[in-house]
Design a protein around this motif. Sequence first.
Motif, short mmCIF file in Angstrom:
data_model
loop_
_atom_site.label_atom_id
_atom_site.label_comp_id
_atom_site.label_asym_id
_atom_site.label_seq_id
_atom_site.Cartn_x
_atom_site.Cartn_y
_atom_site.Cartn_z
N THR A 65 0.85 -1.20 0.03
CA THR A 65 0.05 0.06 -0.15
C THR A 65 0.74 1.28 -0.01
N ARG A 93 -0.92 -1.96 -4.49
CA ARG A 93 -2.25 -1.87 -4.02
C ARG A 93 -2.33 -0.46 -3.28
N SER A 100 -2.48 2.66 -1.15
CA SER A 100 -3.67 3.02 -0.28
C SER A 100 -3.03 4.12 0.78
N TRP A 157 -1.67 2.53 4.51
CA TRP A 157 -0.21 2.74 4.50
C TRP A 157 0.04 3.48 5.85
#
Length: 227
Positions: A51, A57, A59, A63
Amino acid sequence: MNDFIDTIVDSLTANADQITVALAETGYMLGWSLAAAVLIGLPVGVTIFLTRPGGVRESKPIWHIANLYVTVVRSFPFLLFVVFMIPLTRTVYGTTFGTAAATFPLCFVAVALYARLVEQILLEVPSGVLVAARSMGASTFQTVTRFLLVEARSGLVYALTSASISIISYSTVLGVVGGGGLGDFALRYGYQEYDYPLMYTTIVIVIICVQLLQVGGHRLSVAIDRR
């Protein structure tokens, strides 16, 4: 040198039962902390990696939360962290004394410590591995389990070895909450009782344990390295 060895042997023989108990307490703290590191720290480290800005992914909210936890816990002086965790420890265990209660804050530190190491290991995985995963249409779960963790397994084992050595070091200060262990035993019955042979004996045992972990972890890391 021979006199020193004889002194260590005599002290070990005279205090074998107490040292065995202290060694078991250290093993208990290390075992549960490593379990927390693997079961929680590994997923947290993977989550931070996935993340992060520019990650697979990305985010920012996830994170920031995961990264903040790791950063804050690792920044805390361990003894102060143990004190900070006393209210939560008392809520969970009904007491703040004893090996089990002392292991509780140590698990939090183990999770943060290993999570950061996991993130660093995964950042060293060649970018081509992620490219290959994408080209094969792998899901995020498949990317992690079949590509990233497989490629990084050797480094992850070595990182866990380093984490375990740090955990042993942290465990030596848990005597302040009645945690026991080799460090507390060396301080309480060695240094404070002016029994320096006993203190040195316990230190030698700790060094041997660390060396065994280091050698074992290194050999396992090399054995599973297929790169």
